[in-house]
Design an enzyme around this catalytic site. Structure first.
Site, PDB file in Angstrom:
ATOM      1  CD  GLU A  34      -2.589   1.448   2.492  1.00  0.00           C
ATOM      2  OE1 GLU A  34      -3.973   1.700   2.253  1.00  0.00           O
ATOM      3  OE2 GLU A  34      -2.056   1.427   3.488  1.00  0.00           O
ATOM      4  CG  LEU A  35       2.324   2.250  -3.364  1.00  0.00           C
ATOM      5  CD1 LEU A  35       2.485   2.607  -4.757  1.00  0.00           C
ATOM      6  CD2 LEU A  35       3.809   1.890  -2.685  1.00  0.00           C
ATOM      7  NE  ARG A  36      -2.093   6.485   3.879  1.00  0.00           N
ATOM      8  CZ  ARG A  36      -2.379   6.618   4.987  1.00  0.00           C
ATOM      9  NH1 ARG A  36      -2.531   5.447   5.857  1.00  0.00           N
ATOM     10  NH2 ARG A  36      -2.623   7.697   5.672  1.00  0.00           N
ATOM     11  NE  ARG A  64      -7.602   6.955   4.544  1.00  0.00           N
ATOM     12  CZ  ARG A  64      -7.321   5.753   4.038  1.00  0.00           C
ATOM     13  NH1 ARG A  64      -5.850   5.268   4.614  1.00  0.00           N
ATOM     14  NH2 ARG A  64      -7.634   5.050   3.305  1.00  0.00           N
ATOM     15  CG  HIS A 118      -9.788   4.995   7.955  1.00  0.00           C
ATOM     16  ND1 HIS A 118     -10.205   4.855   6.613  1.00  0.00           N
ATOM     17  CD2 HIS A 118      -8.872   4.193   8.171  1.00  0.00           C
ATOM     18  CE1 HIS A 118      -9.185   3.921   6.173  1.00  0.00           C
ATOM     19  NE2 HIS A 118      -8.463   3.595   6.825  1.00  0.00           N
ATOM     20  CE  LYS A 145      -8.062   0.257   5.418  1.00  0.00           C
ATOM     21  NZ  LYS A 145      -6.834   1.026   4.991  1.00  0.00           N
ATOM     22  NE  ARG A 185      -4.063  -2.857  12.887  1.00  0.00           N
ATOM     23  CZ  ARG A 185      -4.000  -2.325  11.874  1.00  0.00           C
ATOM     24  NH1 ARG A 185      -3.712  -2.780  10.747  1.00  0.00           N
ATOM     25  NH2 ARG A 185      -4.618  -1.118  11.824  1.00  0.00           N
ATOM     26  CD  GLN A 209       0.258  -0.387   9.511  1.00  0.00           C
ATOM     27  OE1 GLN A 209       1.505   0.124   9.357  1.00  0.00           O
ATOM     28  NE2 GLN A 209      -0.725  -0.040   8.906  1.00  0.00           N
TER      29      GLN A 209
END
Length: 233
Positions: A34-36, A64, A118, A145, A185, A209
């Protein structure tokens, strides 16, 4: 039968050099990243192109906004431009937050769309999560999600209930944020969740995480214990 977990490593970095270094490390470990890019201090479509040129694995592009728990301070129009560039360049997935989903329209869609919700404060009751799910369905995404702050056992139960009761033809990611959320998770991808996220080199993008190596070791031990003994009737 339990699913084989799909682990996606999150890539972050303030500078382009730092970001590309993290990307290289992530791609040596997993086949999904995932490229934030919202973590970058500066971002523009040309940088998106550079990042794409360094991406060899399946990738989610995410920009985001600060209002949705990210770092991006630009307008929805700027988000639109960046995500559209990601689509045109051939990224596999685009992550779009539910609050801005009606403001961002990807033209000539090539990428799969993840619609995200979120909540960094608490886990809403299941009735509210189901209402949000119905709103997400209006956008016909490829993946749903949900990531919410999980502080107590009831929050864990609520998120597992949401996942287990999803439609069979729907792809859903369910994540808990915080210490209590770690069990979600770990177990959600075994129970039908589309994927789970992990970090590498301490580059954490969300509370709770789990480091990739820790997660990988957990699944290896889990399958070793759960696999039937050879020769057993």
């Amino acid at each position: 039968m339990l699913n084989t977990p799909r682990i996606c490593v999150v890539v972050i970095g303030k500078t382009l050099e730092e970001f590309l270094s993290q990307l290289e490390a992530a791609q040596t470990a997993v086949d999904f990243v995932e490229l934030r890019i919202d973590y970058l201090e500066q971002i523009n479509p040309n940088w998106v192109r550079i990042i794409k040129n360094h991406t060899q694995k399946k990738a989610i592009l995410c920009c985001r906004a600060r209002a949705d728990g990210g770092k991006f301070l630009g307008t929805p129009e700027a988000q639109q431009e960046i995500l559209q560039a990601g689509n045109d360049l051939g990224f596999d997935y685009l992550d779009i937050d539910l609050p801005v989903a009606n403001k961002i329209s990807i033209h000539e869609k090539k990428a799969k769309i993840i619609i995200s919700y979120h909540n960094f404060l608490h886990t809403p009751p299941i009735t509210e999560l189901n209402f949000l799910l119905e709103n997400m369905r209006l956008f016909n995404p490829d993946v749903f999600k949900f990531a919410t702050k999980s502080e107590q056992y009831e929050d864990v139960k609520t998120l597992f209930k949401l996942l287990i009761n999803k439609k069979n033809n729907e792809n859903m990611i369910v994540l808990g944020m915080g210490e209590q959320g770690k069990i979600i998770r770990l177990l959600s991808p075994l129970l039908g969740g589309y994927l789970t996220f992990s970090s590498i080199n301490g580059a954490i993008s969300a509370p709770g995480q789990i480091d990739f190596k820790t997660m990988q070791d957990f699944y290896q031990r889990f399958y070793k214990i759960s696999s039937p003994l050879k020769g057993e009737d």
